[in-house]
Design a protein around this motif. Structure first.
Motif, PDB file in Angstrom:
ATOM      1  N   ASP A  16       0.845  -1.195   0.000  1.00 57.31           N
ATOM      2  CA  ASP A  16       0.000   0.000   0.000  1.00 57.31           C
ATOM      3  C   ASP A  16       0.881   1.245   0.000  1.00 57.31           C
ATOM      4  OD1 ASP A  16      -1.958   2.065   0.902  1.00 57.31           O
ATOM      5  OD2 ASP A  16      -3.236   0.332   1.293  1.00 57.31           O
ATOM      6  N   ASP A  17       0.401   2.315  -0.609  1.00 57.69           N
ATOM      7  CA  ASP A  17       1.156   3.564  -0.650  1.00 57.69           C
ATOM      8  C   ASP A  17       0.877   4.467   0.550  1.00 57.69           C
ATOM      9  OD1 ASP A  17      -1.480   3.894  -1.814  1.00 57.69           O
ATOM     10  OD2 ASP A  17      -0.876   5.921  -2.361  1.00 57.69           O
ATOM     11  N   ASN A  18      -0.119   4.142   1.361  1.00 53.83           N
ATOM     12  CA  ASN A  18      -0.546   4.993   2.470  1.00 53.83           C
ATOM     13  C   ASN A  18       0.115   4.538   3.779  1.00 53.83           C
ATOM     14  OD1 ASN A  18      -2.128   5.952   4.737  1.00 53.83           O
ATOM     15  ND2 ASN A  18      -3.675   6.576   3.261  1.00 53.83           N
ATOM     16  N   ALA A  19       0.963   5.396   4.340  1.00 53.15           N
ATOM     17  CA  ALA A  19       1.709   5.044   5.554  1.00 53.15           C
ATOM     18  C   ALA A  19       0.782   4.770   6.740  1.00 53.15           C
ATOM     19  CB  ALA A  19       2.692   6.163   5.907  1.00 53.15           C
ATOM     20  N   GLU A  20      -0.284   5.528   6.889  1.00 53.25           N
ATOM     21  CA  GLU A  20      -1.218   5.305   8.004  1.00 53.25           C
ATOM     22  C   GLU A  20      -1.915   3.959   7.885  1.00 53.25           C
ATOM     23  OE1 GLU A  20      -3.917   8.596   8.550  1.00 53.25           O
ATOM     24  OE2 GLU A  20      -2.279  10.047   8.379  1.00 53.25           O
ATOM     25  N   VAL A  21      -2.299   3.603   6.689  1.00 55.25           N
ATOM     26  CA  VAL A  21      -2.946   2.308   6.453  1.00 55.25           C
ATOM     27  C   VAL A  21      -1.975   1.181   6.783  1.00 55.25           C
ATOM     28  CG1 VAL A  21      -3.901   0.775   4.680  1.00 55.25           C
ATOM     29  CG2 VAL A  21      -4.594   3.184   4.762  1.00 55.25           C
ATOM     30  N   ARG A  22      -0.732   1.326   6.340  1.00 53.76           N
ATOM     31  CA  ARG A  22       0.281   0.292   6.619  1.00 53.76           C
ATOM     32  C   ARG A  22       0.508   0.155   8.119  1.00 53.76           C
ATOM     33  NH1 ARG A  22       3.028   3.096   2.674  1.00 53.76           N
ATOM     34  NH2 ARG A  22       4.659   3.696   4.165  1.00 53.76           N
ATOM     35  N   GLN A  23       0.605   1.269   8.815  1.00 50.06           N
ATOM     36  CA  GLN A  23       0.844   1.231  10.257  1.00 50.06           C
ATOM     37  C   GLN A  23      -0.301   0.535  10.988  1.00 50.06           C
ATOM     38  OE1 GLN A  23       1.315   5.064  12.106  1.00 50.06           O
ATOM     39  NE2 GLN A  23       2.087   4.186  14.003  1.00 50.06           N
TER      40      GLN A  23
ATOM     41  N   THR B  33       3.672  -5.281   6.042  1.00 51.27           N
ATOM     42  CA  THR B  33       3.336  -4.358   4.961  1.00 51.27           C
ATOM     43  C   THR B  33       4.574  -4.040   4.144  1.00 51.27           C
ATOM     44  OG1 THR B  33       3.714  -2.388   6.316  1.00 51.27           O
ATOM     45  CG2 THR B  33       1.464  -3.275   6.285  1.00 51.27           C
ATOM     46  N   PHE B  34       4.317  -3.479   2.963  1.00 50.60           N
ATOM     47  CA  PHE B  34       5.392  -2.992   2.107  1.00 50.60           C
ATOM     48  C   PHE B  34       4.937  -1.671   1.512  1.00 50.60           C
ATOM     49  CE2 PHE B  34       7.505  -2.546  -2.017  1.00 50.60           C
ATOM     50  CZ  PHE B  34       8.833  -2.569  -1.601  1.00 50.60           C
ATOM     51  N   ASP B  35       5.845  -0.703   1.504  1.00 51.17           N
ATOM     52  CA  ASP B  35       5.568   0.630   0.978  1.00 51.17           C
ATOM     53  C   ASP B  35       5.568   0.590  -0.545  1.00 51.17           C
ATOM     54  OD1 ASP B  35       5.502   3.302   0.232  1.00 51.17           O
ATOM     55  OD2 ASP B  35       7.114   3.912   1.593  1.00 51.17           O
ATOM     56  N   ALA B  36       4.411   0.844  -1.142  1.00 49.87           N
ATOM     57  CA  ALA B  36       4.278   0.781  -2.600  1.00 49.87           C
ATOM     58  C   ALA B  36       5.010   1.915  -3.306  1.00 49.87           C
ATOM     59  CB  ALA B  36       2.799   0.800  -2.991  1.00 49.87           C
ATOM     60  N   ASN B  37       5.538   2.864  -2.568  1.00 48.66           N
ATOM     61  CA  ASN B  37       6.338   3.916  -3.182  1.00 48.66           C
ATOM     62  C   ASN B  37       7.734   3.407  -3.529  1.00 48.66           C
ATOM     63  OD1 ASN B  37       4.398   6.147  -3.020  1.00 48.66           O
ATOM     64  ND2 ASN B  37       4.609   5.824  -0.816  1.00 48.66           N
ATOM     65  N   LYS B  38       8.026   2.179  -3.143  1.00 41.70           N
ATOM     66  CA  LYS B  38       9.292   1.523  -3.485  1.00 41.70           C
ATOM     67  C   LYS B  38       9.030   0.522  -4.604  1.00 41.70           C
ATOM     68  CE  LYS B  38      10.920   2.220   1.198  1.00 41.70           C
ATOM     69  NZ  LYS B  38      11.284   1.585   2.467  1.00 41.70           N
ATOM     70  N   ASP B  39      10.035  -0.229  -5.006  1.00 44.09           N
ATOM     71  CA  ASP B  39       9.930  -1.156  -6.139  1.00 44.09           C
ATOM     72  C   ASP B  39       9.227  -2.453  -5.731  1.00 44.09           C
ATOM     73  OD1 ASP B  39      10.402  -3.041  -8.195  1.00 44.09           O
ATOM     74  OD2 ASP B  39      12.213  -1.980  -8.804  1.00 44.09           O
ATOM     75  N   ILE B  40       7.985  -2.597  -6.135  1.00 44.88           N
ATOM     76  CA  ILE B  40       7.170  -3.753  -5.772  1.00 44.88           C
ATOM     77  C   ILE B  40       7.748  -5.042  -6.361  1.00 44.88           C
ATOM     78  CG2 ILE B  40       4.892  -4.840  -6.050  1.00 44.88           C
ATOM     79  CD1 ILE B  40       3.712  -1.961  -5.976  1.00 44.88           C
ATOM     80  N   CYS B  41       8.150  -5.001  -7.620  1.00 52.04           N
ATOM     81  CA  CYS B  41       8.677  -6.213  -8.255  1.00 52.04           C
ATOM     82  C   CYS B  41       9.975  -6.671  -7.602  1.00 52.04           C
ATOM     83  CB  CYS B  41       8.860  -5.995  -9.753  1.00 52.04           C
ATOM     84  SG  CYS B  41       7.278  -5.798 -10.636  1.00 52.04           S
ATOM     85  N   GLU B  42      10.813  -5.726  -7.220  1.00 45.28           N
ATOM     86  CA  GLU B  42      12.054  -6.081  -6.522  1.00 45.28           C
ATOM     87  C   GLU B  42      11.738  -6.729  -5.170  1.00 45.28           C
ATOM     88  OE1 GLU B  42      15.576  -3.664  -4.288  1.00 45.28           O
ATOM     89  OE2 GLU B  42      15.130  -3.020  -6.345  1.00 45.28           O
ATOM     90  N   PHE B  43      10.770  -6.163  -4.457  1.00 42.86           N
ATOM     91  CA  PHE B  43      10.354  -6.732  -3.178  1.00 42.86           C
ATOM     92  C   PHE B  43       9.853  -8.163  -3.348  1.00 42.86           C
ATOM     93  CE2 PHE B  43       6.596  -7.587  -0.481  1.00 42.86           C
ATOM     94  CZ  PHE B  43       7.247  -7.757   0.733  1.00 42.86           C
ATOM     95  N   LEU B  44       8.988  -8.391  -4.342  1.00 44.17           N
ATOM     96  CA  LEU B  44       8.442  -9.728  -4.555  1.00 44.17           C
ATOM     97  C   LEU B  44       9.513 -10.712  -5.003  1.00 44.17           C
ATOM     98  CD1 LEU B  44       5.009  -8.851  -6.200  1.00 44.17           C
ATOM     99  CD2 LEU B  44       5.460  -9.547  -3.835  1.00 44.17           C
ATOM    100  N   THR B  45      10.479 -10.243  -5.764  1.00 46.34           N
ATOM    101  CA  THR B  45      11.591 -11.101  -6.181  1.00 46.34           C
ATOM    102  C   THR B  45      12.404 -11.538  -4.962  1.00 46.34           C
ATOM    103  OG1 THR B  45      11.698 -10.073  -8.360  1.00 46.34           O
ATOM    104  CG2 THR B  45      13.682 -11.234  -7.603  1.00 46.34           C
ATOM    105  N   LYS B  46      12.696 -10.602  -4.062  1.00 43.68           N
ATOM    106  CA  LYS B  46      13.437 -10.947  -2.839  1.00 43.68           C
ATOM    107  C   LYS B  46      12.632 -11.903  -1.969  1.00 43.68           C
ATOM    108  CE  LYS B  46      16.343  -6.870  -2.692  1.00 43.68           C
ATOM    109  NZ  LYS B  46      16.678  -5.607  -2.024  1.00 43.68           N
ATOM    110  N   LEU B  47      11.329 -11.692  -1.891  1.00 41.06           N
ATOM    111  CA  LEU B  47      10.464 -12.589  -1.122  1.00 41.06           C
ATOM    112  C   LEU B  47      10.517 -13.991  -1.716  1.00 41.06           C
ATOM    113  CD1 LEU B  47       8.333 -12.967   1.127  1.00 41.06           C
ATOM    114  CD2 LEU B  47       6.604 -12.334  -0.573  1.00 41.06           C
ATOM    115  N   TYR B  48      10.458 -14.095  -3.033  1.00 47.04           N
ATOM    116  CA  TYR B  48      10.550 -15.402  -3.695  1.00 47.04           C
ATOM    117  C   TYR B  48      11.872 -16.087  -3.370  1.00 47.04           C
ATOM    118  CZ  TYR B  48      11.064 -18.831  -7.398  1.00 47.04           C
ATOM    119  OH  TYR B  48      11.276 -19.997  -8.090  1.00 47.04           O
TER     120      TYR B  48
END
Length: 156
Positions: free
Chosen positions: A117-124, A134-149
């Motif tokens: 999600d891009d909303n910090a309050e929602v993530r918190q 949570t993961f901040d959508a203002n960062k690279d989502i595909c990179e995050f999912l690749t690292k998770l994999y």
């Protein structure tokens, strides 16, 4: 317990905030969702999602409807958002539109999941020490999912 990855739509994978006069159109209850472009490289997102699905990860969407919208506009927007998801992220198995401001964790208290999600309050509000991350959508989502994999592959 399976892991679920939940996407917010607006400002996360769908470029609502880049649309001309998006707020005015929402307030006037003008359907705009089918005009929105993705914010993420959807071919790359789909590719990594398929790898994660093969490892047992499930994907869904939990998104808000417009603030103060009529029931009719909420219905129209829900259908538009659903069609947008089917077009751009067809690998999702869950889809939930909530009235604006509803805590996104409402239906995910007993599940191991990650909200992107891009909303910090929602993530918190969503995050807990053990089950919900949570993961901040203002960062690279595909990179995050690749690292998770890669982390999941190390465990398996």
């Amino acid at each position: 317990m399976k892991l679920k990855i939940l996407f917010d739509l607006d400002g996360t994978v769908a470029n609502l905030y880049g649309h001309d006069d998006w707020l005015g159109k929402l307030r006037a209850e003008v359907p705009i969702y089918e005009e929105l472009e993705p914010l993420v490289d959807m071919a790359e997102l789909t590719s990594i999602a398929k790898k994660l699905i093969d490892k047992g990860v499930e994907f869904g969407v939990v998104t808000w409807l417009a603030m103060g919208a009529s029931e009719e506009y909420e219905f129209i927007t829900s259908m538009e958002k659903y069609r947008w998801c089917k077009k751009y992220i067809p690998f999702i198995t869950e889809f939930e539109c909530q009235p604006y401001g509803t805590p996104k964790q409402t239906n995910y208290h007993h599940c191991k999941c990650i909200l992107i999600d891009d909303n910090a309050e929602v993530r918190q509000a969503f995050e807990t020490p053990h089950r919900r991350k949570t993961f901040d959508a203002n960062k690279d989502i595909c990179e995050f999912l690749t690292k998770l994999y890669e982390e999941i592959c190390e465990i398996c």
